[in-house]
Write a protein that holds these residues in place. Structure first.
Motif, PDB file in Angstrom:
ATOM      1  N   ASN A  48      -8.414   3.061   9.877  1.00  0.00           N
ATOM      2  CA  ASN A  48      -8.717   1.918  10.745  1.00  0.00           C
ATOM      3  C   ASN A  48      -9.696   0.944  10.104  1.00  0.00           C
ATOM      4  N   THR A  49      -9.450   0.689   8.829  1.00  0.00           N
ATOM      5  CA  THR A  49     -10.276  -0.260   8.072  1.00  0.00           C
ATOM      6  C   THR A  49      -9.342  -1.184   7.290  1.00  0.00           C
ATOM      7  N   ILE A  50      -9.719  -2.444   7.185  1.00  0.00           N
ATOM      8  CA  ILE A  50      -8.907  -3.393   6.414  1.00  0.00           C
ATOM      9  C   ILE A  50      -8.809  -2.926   4.966  1.00  0.00           C
ATOM     10  N   VAL A  51      -7.612  -2.947   4.435  1.00  0.00           N
ATOM     11  CA  VAL A  51      -7.390  -2.515   3.056  1.00  0.00           C
ATOM     12  C   VAL A  51      -7.986  -3.550   2.105  1.00  0.00           C
ATOM     13  N   GLN A  52      -8.813  -3.062   1.187  1.00  0.00           N
ATOM     14  CA  GLN A  52      -9.424  -3.931   0.180  1.00  0.00           C
ATOM     15  C   GLN A  52      -9.467  -3.196  -1.150  1.00  0.00           C
ATOM     16  N   ALA A  71       0.765  -4.788   7.603  1.00  0.00           N
ATOM     17  CA  ALA A  71      -0.678  -4.997   7.739  1.00  0.00           C
ATOM     18  C   ALA A  71      -1.283  -4.017   8.739  1.00  0.00           C
ATOM     19  N   ILE A  72      -0.608  -3.839   9.888  1.00  0.00           N
ATOM     20  CA  ILE A  72      -1.124  -2.922  10.904  1.00  0.00           C
ATOM     21  C   ILE A  72      -1.089  -1.482  10.405  1.00  0.00           C
ATOM     22  N   ALA A  73       0.060  -1.080   9.832  1.00  0.00           N
ATOM     23  CA  ALA A  73       0.209   0.303   9.368  1.00  0.00           C
ATOM     24  C   ALA A  73      -0.793   0.628   8.266  1.00  0.00           C
ATOM     25  N   SER A  74      -1.016  -0.318   7.349  1.00  0.00           N
ATOM     26  CA  SER A  74      -1.968  -0.064   6.260  1.00  0.00           C
ATOM     27  C   SER A  74      -3.388   0.056   6.808  1.00  0.00           C
ATOM     28  N   HIS A  75      -3.713  -0.731   7.820  1.00  0.00           N
ATOM     29  CA  HIS A  75      -5.037  -0.667   8.451  1.00  0.00           C
ATOM     30  C   HIS A  75      -5.268   0.713   9.064  1.00  0.00           C
ATOM     31  N   VAL A  76      -4.276   1.218   9.813  1.00  0.00           N
ATOM     32  CA  VAL A  76      -4.402   2.522  10.460  1.00  0.00           C
ATOM     33  C   VAL A  76      -4.428   3.629   9.418  1.00  0.00           C
ATOM     34  N   PRO A 102      -7.641  -2.179  -5.197  1.00  0.00           N
ATOM     35  CA  PRO A 102      -6.511  -1.389  -5.700  1.00  0.00           C
ATOM     36  C   PRO A 102      -6.527   0.060  -5.232  1.00  0.00           C
ATOM     37  N   ALA A 103      -7.707   0.682  -5.159  1.00  0.00           N
ATOM     38  CA  ALA A 103      -7.769   2.090  -4.760  1.00  0.00           C
ATOM     39  C   ALA A 103      -7.257   2.281  -3.333  1.00  0.00           C
ATOM     40  N   ALA A 104      -7.698   1.432  -2.435  1.00  0.00           N
ATOM     41  CA  ALA A 104      -7.242   1.523  -1.043  1.00  0.00           C
ATOM     42  C   ALA A 104      -5.752   1.221  -0.938  1.00  0.00           C
ATOM     43  N   GLU A 105      -5.285   0.252  -1.707  1.00  0.00           N
ATOM     44  CA  GLU A 105      -3.854  -0.086  -1.683  1.00  0.00           C
ATOM     45  C   GLU A 105      -3.005   1.112  -2.088  1.00  0.00           C
ATOM     46  N   GLN A 106      -3.401   1.780  -3.158  1.00  0.00           N
ATOM     47  CA  GLN A 106      -2.638   2.931  -3.638  1.00  0.00           C
ATOM     48  C   GLN A 106      -2.726   4.114  -2.672  1.00  0.00           C
ATOM     49  N   ALA A 107      -3.848   4.234  -1.974  1.00  0.00           N
ATOM     50  CA  ALA A 107      -4.019   5.355  -1.053  1.00  0.00           C
ATOM     51  C   ALA A 107      -3.078   5.265   0.141  1.00  0.00           C
ATOM     52  N   VAL A 108      -2.823   4.054   0.632  1.00  0.00           N
ATOM     53  CA  VAL A 108      -1.969   3.904   1.823  1.00  0.00           C
ATOM     54  C   VAL A 108      -0.494   3.768   1.471  1.00  0.00           C
ATOM     55  N   LEU A 109      -0.195   3.504   0.208  1.00  0.00           N
ATOM     56  CA  LEU A 109       1.187   3.208  -0.180  1.00  0.00           C
ATOM     57  C   LEU A 109       2.180   4.316   0.176  1.00  0.00           C
ATOM     58  N   PRO A 110       1.903   5.617  -0.074  1.00  0.00           N
ATOM     59  CA  PRO A 110       2.896   6.649   0.256  1.00  0.00           C
ATOM     60  C   PRO A 110       3.321   6.639   1.721  1.00  0.00           C
ATOM     61  N   THR A 111       2.358   6.337   2.613  1.00  0.00           N
ATOM     62  CA  THR A 111       2.694   6.321   4.038  1.00  0.00           C
ATOM     63  C   THR A 111       3.466   5.070   4.418  1.00  0.00           C
ATOM     64  N   HIS A 114       0.030  -7.772  -2.702  1.00  0.00           N
ATOM     65  CA  HIS A 114       0.047  -6.561  -3.532  1.00  0.00           C
ATOM     66  C   HIS A 114       0.759  -5.422  -2.810  1.00  0.00           C
ATOM     67  N   LEU A 115       0.484  -5.272  -1.508  1.00  0.00           N
ATOM     68  CA  LEU A 115       1.125  -4.208  -0.740  1.00  0.00           C
ATOM     69  C   LEU A 115       2.634  -4.434  -0.660  1.00  0.00           C
ATOM     70  N   ILE A 116       3.041  -5.678  -0.422  1.00  0.00           N
ATOM     71  CA  ILE A 116       4.476  -5.990  -0.332  1.00  0.00           C
ATOM     72  C   ILE A 116       5.157  -5.708  -1.664  1.00  0.00           C
ATOM     73  N   ASP A 117       4.511  -6.119  -2.757  1.00  0.00           N
ATOM     74  CA  ASP A 117       5.085  -5.864  -4.088  1.00  0.00           C
ATOM     75  C   ASP A 117       5.221  -4.363  -4.356  1.00  0.00           C
ATOM     76  N   SER A 118       4.238  -3.588  -3.916  1.00  0.00           N
ATOM     77  CA  SER A 118       4.280  -2.133  -4.138  1.00  0.00           C
ATOM     78  C   SER A 118       5.393  -1.491  -3.318  1.00  0.00           C
ATOM     79  N   VAL A 119       5.559  -1.957  -2.074  1.00  0.00           N
ATOM     80  CA  VAL A 119       6.662  -1.454  -1.236  1.00  0.00           C
ATOM     81  C   VAL A 119       8.007  -1.832  -1.847  1.00  0.00           C
TER      82      VAL A 119
END
Length: 462
Positions: free
Chosen positions: A303-307, A294-299, A309-318, A452-457
């Motif tokens: 520094n915005t809460i992930v909301q 949760a913290i890593a995805s926010h940063v 599918p687009a935001a989820e996919q954008a942070v996933l590689p990191t 969703h983030l956990i499933d993607s990881v």
């Protein structure tokens, strides 16, 4: 050998090494082997290593106490031989003394008769006084499943006694908080006590329960060592101070660039050829890893809460790199923190933990010189949330949240309670440099986004 078995064998090897630090190797091998036999054929394996360690450690402690007792008995002079003549002399002397004191003995006997009569009279007058056995039988047993970091709290004899005074006996099983919310059969329990509000919310949704209790909380933190903290200070990741902080944005830059420890400038304290990573638990089972995500995805999301599918996919590689590159991870925070306490910075230079674990270890005298607590910036305050599943479960939830004795004991186990002064006193008494008030705190994503983030990881592991 399947993947689960390999992970279990690795965990058992580590716990064996920890035990050997405290007990003879041959005794450890026997105790661990005996404990393992108790779980042969059990289909659920996630917490077998933790249970094996608890059983083995208990048996080893009992064996050590027995040896100490025998050693005390053996301290008598082994060369001293019994003297029959001396023994008969003592008997004659004792007989003479007894004969001389017959009147005193008669008086003592008379007093004893009076005392016995009073005891009998008192017992007749008190027919309703419960015996120890009946008092124990009167306790209501409440079964719960809890995050492993709370097992020491529920095992504390003072907590057991405080609950007994309220007529309750808590019997709890450990599990990863996400496991509690997703895969544990809660039909066998009176309450579920995961380590975060999102996990509790999922349980509430699934079982249509509106009631919950939050007896205490703990911010997420990082346990490391002074040489590592100084190395990361030079790299711009750690900001020094009375309470050091860990810059998550700078850290993610190092992760994205695949920076390894031996590539840091002037690194002579930890020149190893592996990626700079914080060791965590498995995000598929553990709340602490989910909070790290949760913290890593926010940063990573500016520094915005992930909301969405687009935001989820954008942070996933990191965020995927943070977990996939660790290799094997354990199911609950108890495992990696024990390794931190026992193994030194070689295998675990940085460990993601609950602040409460470090404070509790300090109270127990387990924190060694050079061990350091730092706070990620930003961080998350994990709300340990109890969801009652039955009426007895609701009763224990209310007690944990309101009873002064239980709240005080929670603070002694490192948790922050509704009264900040309790925690502050424990930290001060044990010289733990903690943040008086944790300010740089973010909100976690919604439970659906986090899932969703956990499933993607999880898919990234493949």
């Amino acid at each position: 050998m399947g993947v689960v078995t390999v992970r279990e064998e690795q965990a058992i090897a580590r716990l064996t090494d920890r035990l050997v630090d405290d007990y003879p190797a041959d005794q450890v091998e026997s105790a661990v082997g005996t404990a393992r036999q108790r779980f042969e054929g059990h289909p659920v394996r996630e917490f077998v290593p933790i249970l094996i360690e608890r059983i083995a450690r208990r048996e080893l402690e009992a064996s050590t106490k027995q040896v100490e007792t025998e050693n005390v008995a053996a301290q008598r002079d082994p060369n001293q031989q019994p003297d029959p003549a001396r023994g008969m002399s003592r008997i004659r002397t004792a007989g003479a003394e007894f004969a001389a004191d017959k009147r005193l003995m008669a008086l003592a006997a008379a007093v004893l008769v009076v005392v016995l009569a009073l005891v009998v009279a008192f017992a007749v007058r008190q027919p309703d006084q419960p015996t120890a056995t009946s008092a124990t039988a009167a306790l209501t047993t409440v079964h719960g499943v809890v995050g492993s970091e709370k097992m020491a709290f529920f095992d504390d004899p003072r907590v057991v006694e405080a609950l007994a005074h309220k007529g309750l006996e808590a019997r709890v099983d450990p599990a990863g908080s996400r496991q509690i919310a997703t895969s544990v059969d809660l039909g066998n329990y009176d309450f579920a006590f995961p380590s975060s509000a999102p996990a509790a919310e999922r349980i509430q949704r699934a079982r249509n329960i509106s009631t919950k209790y939050t007896p205490f909380s703990s911010p997420m933190a990082i346990a490391t060592y002074q040489p590592i903290a100084e190395l990361l200070t030079a790299a711009g990741v750690v900001r020094p101070g009375p309470v050091p902080t860990f810059d998550m944005a700078r850290y993610l830059q190092l992760v994205r660039n695949d920076v390894e420890w031996d590539k840091l400038r002037d690194n002579t304290v930890y020149p190893v050829h592996k990626n700079i990573l914080v060791s965590t638990t498995d995000p598929r089972t553990s709340n602490s890893a989910a909070m790290y995500l949760a913290i890593a995805s926010h940063v990573a999301n500016d520094n915005t809460i992930v909301q969405g599918p687009a935001a989820e996919q954008a942070v996933l590689p990191t965020v995927s790199r943070l977990f996939v590159r660790q290799g094997y991870t354990e199911n609950s925070t108890d495992g990696p923190f024990r390794e931190y306490l026992a193994a030194g910075m070689g295998p675990t230079p940085m460990v993601w933990i609950y602040e409460a674990q470090f404070v509790e270890a300090s109270v127990r005298g387990q924190i060694k010189p050079g061990m350091v607590l730092i706070y990620p910036s930003p961080t998350v305050v994990s709300q340990h949330t109890l969801v009652p599943l039955t009426t007895p479960g609701d009763r224990i939830g209310r007690l944990l949240a309101t009873d002064p004795d239980l709240q005080r004991l929670a603070a002694e186990h490192g948790f922050r309670t509704s009264e900040p002064s309790r925690f502050a006193k424990v930290a001060a008494d044990n010289h733990v440099p903690v943040a008086g008030e944790v300010i740089d705190v973010i909100d976690t994503p919604t439970i659906d986004t986090l899932e969703h983030l956990i499933d993607s990881v999880t898919k990234s592991y493949n």
